[in-house]
Scaffold this motif. Sequence first.
Motif, PDB file in Angstrom:
ATOM      1  N   UNK A  69     -25.022 -78.354 -27.701  1.00  0.00           N
ATOM      2  CA  UNK A  69     -24.594 -77.570 -28.870  1.00  0.00           C
ATOM      3  C   UNK A  69     -25.739 -76.866 -29.584  1.00  0.00           C
ATOM      4  N   UNK A  70     -26.966 -77.335 -29.423  1.00  0.00           N
ATOM      5  CA  UNK A  70     -28.112 -76.698 -30.081  1.00  0.00           C
ATOM      6  C   UNK A  70     -28.682 -75.544 -29.253  1.00  0.00           C
ATOM      7  N   UNK A  71     -28.344 -75.470 -27.976  1.00  0.00           N
ATOM      8  CA  UNK A  71     -28.856 -74.442 -27.082  1.00  0.00           C
ATOM      9  C   UNK A  71     -27.833 -73.307 -26.967  1.00  0.00           C
ATOM     10  N   UNK A  72     -27.995 -72.286 -27.789  1.00  0.00           N
ATOM     11  CA  UNK A  72     -27.007 -71.210 -27.884  1.00  0.00           C
ATOM     12  C   UNK A  72     -26.930 -70.403 -26.590  1.00  0.00           C
ATOM     13  N   UNK A  73     -28.062 -70.158 -25.952  1.00  0.00           N
ATOM     14  CA  UNK A  73     -28.054 -69.376 -24.719  1.00  0.00           C
ATOM     15  C   UNK A  73     -27.270 -70.093 -23.616  1.00  0.00           C
ATOM     16  N   UNK A  74     -27.507 -71.386 -23.471  1.00  0.00           N
ATOM     17  CA  UNK A  74     -26.762 -72.160 -22.479  1.00  0.00           C
ATOM     18  C   UNK A  74     -25.276 -72.168 -22.814  1.00  0.00           C
ATOM     19  N   UNK A 127     -12.456 -75.710 -24.456  1.00  0.00           N
ATOM     20  CA  UNK A 127     -13.927 -75.728 -24.408  1.00  0.00           C
ATOM     21  C   UNK A 127     -14.479 -74.415 -24.949  1.00  0.00           C
ATOM     22  N   UNK A 128     -13.869 -73.301 -24.567  1.00  0.00           N
ATOM     23  CA  UNK A 128     -14.330 -71.989 -25.053  1.00  0.00           C
ATOM     24  C   UNK A 128     -14.185 -71.885 -26.573  1.00  0.00           C
ATOM     25  N   UNK A 129     -13.114 -72.415 -27.122  1.00  0.00           N
ATOM     26  CA  UNK A 129     -12.923 -72.378 -28.576  1.00  0.00           C
ATOM     27  C   UNK A 129     -13.972 -73.250 -29.271  1.00  0.00           C
ATOM     28  N   UNK A 130     -14.257 -74.420 -28.702  1.00  0.00           N
ATOM     29  CA  UNK A 130     -15.289 -75.293 -29.284  1.00  0.00           C
ATOM     30  C   UNK A 130     -16.636 -74.581 -29.279  1.00  0.00           C
ATOM     31  N   UNK A 131     -16.961 -73.926 -28.171  1.00  0.00           N
ATOM     32  CA  UNK A 131     -18.224 -73.191 -28.088  1.00  0.00           C
ATOM     33  C   UNK A 131     -18.248 -72.053 -29.096  1.00  0.00           C
ATOM     34  N   UNK A 132     -17.149 -71.339 -29.216  1.00  0.00           N
ATOM     35  CA  UNK A 132     -17.076 -70.227 -30.159  1.00  0.00           C
ATOM     36  C   UNK A 132     -17.278 -70.693 -31.601  1.00  0.00           C
ATOM     37  N   UNK A 133     -16.641 -71.787 -31.967  1.00  0.00           N
ATOM     38  CA  UNK A 133     -16.806 -72.333 -33.319  1.00  0.00           C
ATOM     39  C   UNK A 133     -18.254 -72.766 -33.529  1.00  0.00           C
ATOM     40  N   UNK A 134     -18.852 -73.392 -32.515  1.00  0.00           N
ATOM     41  CA  UNK A 134     -20.245 -73.820 -32.625  1.00  0.00           C
ATOM     42  C   UNK A 134     -21.169 -72.614 -32.802  1.00  0.00           C
ATOM     43  N   UNK A 135     -20.930 -71.561 -32.045  1.00  0.00           N
ATOM     44  CA  UNK A 135     -21.775 -70.374 -32.147  1.00  0.00           C
ATOM     45  C   UNK A 135     -21.605 -69.705 -33.508  1.00  0.00           C
ATOM     46  N   UNK A 136     -20.384 -69.642 -34.004  1.00  0.00           N
ATOM     47  CA  UNK A 136     -20.172 -69.078 -35.344  1.00  0.00           C
ATOM     48  C   UNK A 136     -20.877 -69.914 -36.405  1.00  0.00           C
ATOM     49  N   UNK A 137     -20.821 -71.230 -36.268  1.00  0.00           N
ATOM     50  CA  UNK A 137     -21.514 -72.112 -37.202  1.00  0.00           C
ATOM     51  C   UNK A 137     -23.027 -71.893 -37.116  1.00  0.00           C
TER      52      UNK A 137
END
Length: 163
Positions: A69-74, A127-137
């Motif tokens: 979750x801390x690695x935005x590029x990955x 999974x895509x929604x979780x990633x999207x929320x994490x990236x927005x955060x």
Amino acid sequence: MEDLKSAMDDQMNQMADLVERFTAELRSGLRPAYDNFIGFFHAIDWKEPWLICLMLFHIVLLVVTFISRKNVNFQMCLFLLALSGVYLAETVNRLLGDNWKSFAGQNYFDPHGVFLSVLWSGPLLIVAIIILVNILFSLCQLMVRWKRAELRHRARLSRDKEE
């Protein structure tokens, strides 16, 4: 004027009919949806090795998503891969439907792709929604850090002017 009134009456009757059908469905509750879900759940042989591997894949993907979750590029790469998997679901459904006898006990792959949508695309979209929320955060945190740095820079400039 009479045509307008007739059209308005027809429209009102249609709306009343729609509202009546909608409220009838609400009154019936979630029982039909629950029954359909239970029927779908019991129709699947969950002990088939390929289904177990599919579930393990989704669990591993979810764990990797949380660990990275801390690695935005990955995470962006993971996001694109998950959405690519959803995009290719129709092709995968067709291929698996043509070859189901080699790995499954029954043909789960209907032409509409309901099974694959539920067990392949659904988890990938989650999974895509979780990633999207994490990236927005992460973007919100970055904007806050940027604004704080800007304010510190302005304060330093105004302090230098005063001296």
